[in-house]
Design an enzyme around this catalytic site. Structure first.
Site, PDB file in Angstrom:
ATOM      1  N   PRO A   1       0.302  -1.707   0.586  1.00  0.00           N
ATOM      2  CA  PRO A   1       0.075  -0.061  -0.381  1.00  0.00           C
ATOM      3  C   PRO A   1       1.097   1.161   0.485  1.00  0.00           C
ATOM      4  O   PRO A   1       1.674   1.196   0.911  1.00  0.00           O
ATOM      5  CB  PRO A   1      -0.768   0.109   1.412  1.00  0.00           C
ATOM      6  CG  PRO A   1       0.084  -0.819   2.306  1.00  0.00           C
ATOM      7  CD  PRO A   1       1.278  -1.666   1.185  1.00  0.00           C
TER       8      PRO A   1
ATOM      9  N   ASP B   1       5.653   3.643   1.711  1.00  0.00           N
ATOM     10  CA  ASP B   1       5.284   1.903   2.019  1.00  0.00           C
ATOM     11  C   ASP B   1       4.941   2.374   3.260  1.00  0.00           C
ATOM     12  O   ASP B   1       4.794   2.554   4.632  1.00  0.00           O
ATOM     13  CB  ASP B   1       6.329   0.597   2.230  1.00  0.00           C
ATOM     14  CG  ASP B   1       5.441  -0.201   2.735  1.00  0.00           C
ATOM     15  OD1 ASP B   1       4.569   0.226   2.841  1.00  0.00           O
ATOM     16  OD2 ASP B   1       5.475  -1.468   2.757  1.00  0.00           O
ATOM     17  N   HIS B   2       3.250   2.491   3.245  1.00  0.00           N
ATOM     18  CA  HIS B   2       2.284   2.965   4.309  1.00  0.00           C
ATOM     19  C   HIS B   2       1.919   1.793   5.968  1.00  0.00           C
ATOM     20  O   HIS B   2       1.624   2.227   6.288  1.00  0.00           O
ATOM     21  CB  HIS B   2       0.895   2.862   3.894  1.00  0.00           C
ATOM     22  CG  HIS B   2       0.017   4.065   4.438  1.00  0.00           C
ATOM     23  ND1 HIS B   2       0.403   4.683   5.503  1.00  0.00           N
ATOM     24  CD2 HIS B   2      -0.954   5.035   4.237  1.00  0.00           C
ATOM     25  CE1 HIS B   2      -0.914   4.934   6.005  1.00  0.00           C
ATOM     26  NE2 HIS B   2      -0.857   5.980   4.738  1.00  0.00           N
ATOM     27  N   ARG B   3       2.496   0.105   4.959  1.00  0.00           N
ATOM     28  CA  ARG B   3       3.103  -0.275   6.595  1.00  0.00           C
ATOM     29  C   ARG B   3       4.366   0.216   7.580  1.00  0.00           C
ATOM     30  O   ARG B   3       3.920  -0.773   8.688  1.00  0.00           O
ATOM     31  CB  ARG B   3       2.924  -1.727   5.799  1.00  0.00           C
ATOM     32  CG  ARG B   3       1.522  -2.664   5.068  1.00  0.00           C
ATOM     33  CD  ARG B   3       2.207  -3.700   4.832  1.00  0.00           C
ATOM     34  NE  ARG B   3       3.698  -3.699   3.181  1.00  0.00           N
ATOM     35  CZ  ARG B   3       4.261  -4.233   2.717  1.00  0.00           C
ATOM     36  NH1 ARG B   3       3.618  -6.020   2.613  1.00  0.00           N
ATOM     37  NH2 ARG B   3       5.204  -4.844   2.240  1.00  0.00           N
ATOM     38  N   VAL B   4       4.673   0.404   6.862  1.00  0.00           N
ATOM     39  CA  VAL B   4       6.348   1.221   7.650  1.00  0.00           C
ATOM     40  C   VAL B   4       5.862   2.267   8.178  1.00  0.00           C
ATOM     41  O   VAL B   4       7.208   2.967   9.296  1.00  0.00           O
ATOM     42  CB  VAL B   4       7.338   0.531   6.850  1.00  0.00           C
ATOM     43  CG1 VAL B   4       8.215   1.653   7.738  1.00  0.00           C
ATOM     44  CG2 VAL B   4       7.854  -0.557   5.955  1.00  0.00           C
TER      45      VAL B   4
END
Length: 318
Positions: free
Chosen positions: A111, A290-293
């Site tokens: 994402p 990276d929206h997860r990070v």
């Protein structure tokens, strides 16, 4: 059969065996115009008279080959859309296949969001001239180094990651790996693809050291002589298309890295400062995250730190 409802009805009315018709629609789909010119053939009566109960059993084996259709026949379906002799087929080598697979995985799984900022370069350009003018020369008059704008970008990104340690990380499925050093990948275009060799511990290296290391890495990348450990790892990369005149673009993250910085061309622009129009040298940079990070605020903090080092380049020499 992969056919439109209209094509199925017309085939039944004209007595055409639809299984013998080649589809010209999207992904090989049989459409109405494919039936033009097709010869009417006796359609076996057995399937119509077959009991309803065995039908699911007969359909089950037909579904099994579908995974293969997504790979091998795919090329034939694409080729069928173009006139024979109007194209050349270029086989993919292992590197191109790997690049394609990893980028598709990155786009499908990661994402992402984008952040863009303009950086003033006037002070950096002036310092670059001074740094290059101070380079020692050998007996042939060749300087020991020649620092580029991209070398400043690599150094600024490395220092920004140290200043914003939360962004110096990668996603590892059930955890986040936070890096101690700033290992920055740099995209290098080669014939048939690209490599992204890594400048390890870039925050600890001088601009001249980064410059000389990048020249060596880029040369060996173009000759395809890099070792795997030289293009593996890192938490971010830099992709610079400024030398090709690109003002602004976005780049795809090289997984498992968590960001990539797209760098545009440096150019003179008219901007308003203190109520007055001034001409300054600027470049546009876009960070893919990276929206997860990292969330938007962390990504913005990283890009702001990068902008700060670029606009105050003397801070990279201290």
């Amino acid at each position: 059969m992969f056919a439109s409802p209209l094509a199925r009805r017309l085939a039944k009315e004209k007595g055409i065996d639809i299984a013998a018709v080649a589809g010209s629609g999207p992904h090989g789909r049989i459409i109405a115009r494919d039936l033009d010119g097709a010869r009417a053939q006796p359609v076996p009566a057995a399937p119509a008279a077959a009991p309803a109960a065995p039908a699911p059993q007969a359909a089950a084996p037909a579904a099994a080959p579908k995974p293969a259709l997504a790979t091998a026949p795919g090329a034939e379906q694409v080729k069928a859309l173009f006139e024979a002799g109007t194209f050349e087929e270029v086989p993919l080598d292992g590197m191109r296949k790997t690049i394609a697979r990893r980028l598709v995985e990155s786009e499908q799984v990661t994402p992402i969001f984008f952040l863009t900022v303009d950086c003033d370069l006037d002070d950096l350009m002036a310092l670059r001239e001074q740094v290059n003018a101070a380079a020692a020369k050998d007996k042939d008059g060749k300087p020991a180094y020649r620092v580029s704008v991209n070398d400043f970008v690599i150094k600024a990104m490395a220092l920004a990651l140290q200043k914003v340690p939360g962004a110096n990380a990668v996603w590892a499925e059930d955890r986040i790996l936070r890096m101690k050093h700033s290992d920055v990948g740099v995209a290098v275009a080669i014939d048939g693809g690209l490599y992204a060799p890594i400048v390890k511990k870039a925050e600890l290296k001088s601009l001249s050291a980064i410059s000389n290391e990048m020249r060596d890495l880029a040369l060996r990348a173009r000759n395809k002589k890099l070792k795997p450990e030289e293009y593996s790892g890192g938490s971010t990369s830099v992709s610079n298309l400024g030398m090709m005149g690109m003002r602004n673009f976005t780049a795809i993250i090289n997984a498992p890295q968590s960001s990539i910085l797209a760098v545009g061309a440096s150019e003179q622009r008219a901007v308003v400062r203190g109520g007055e129009v001034k001409v300054v040298t600027q470049m546009t940079t876009t960070l893919t995250c990276d929206h997860r990070v990292m969330d938007g605020a962390l990504g913005a903090e990283l890009l702001s730190a990068f902008k700060g080092f670029i606009e105050k380049p003397m801070s990279m020499l201290v």
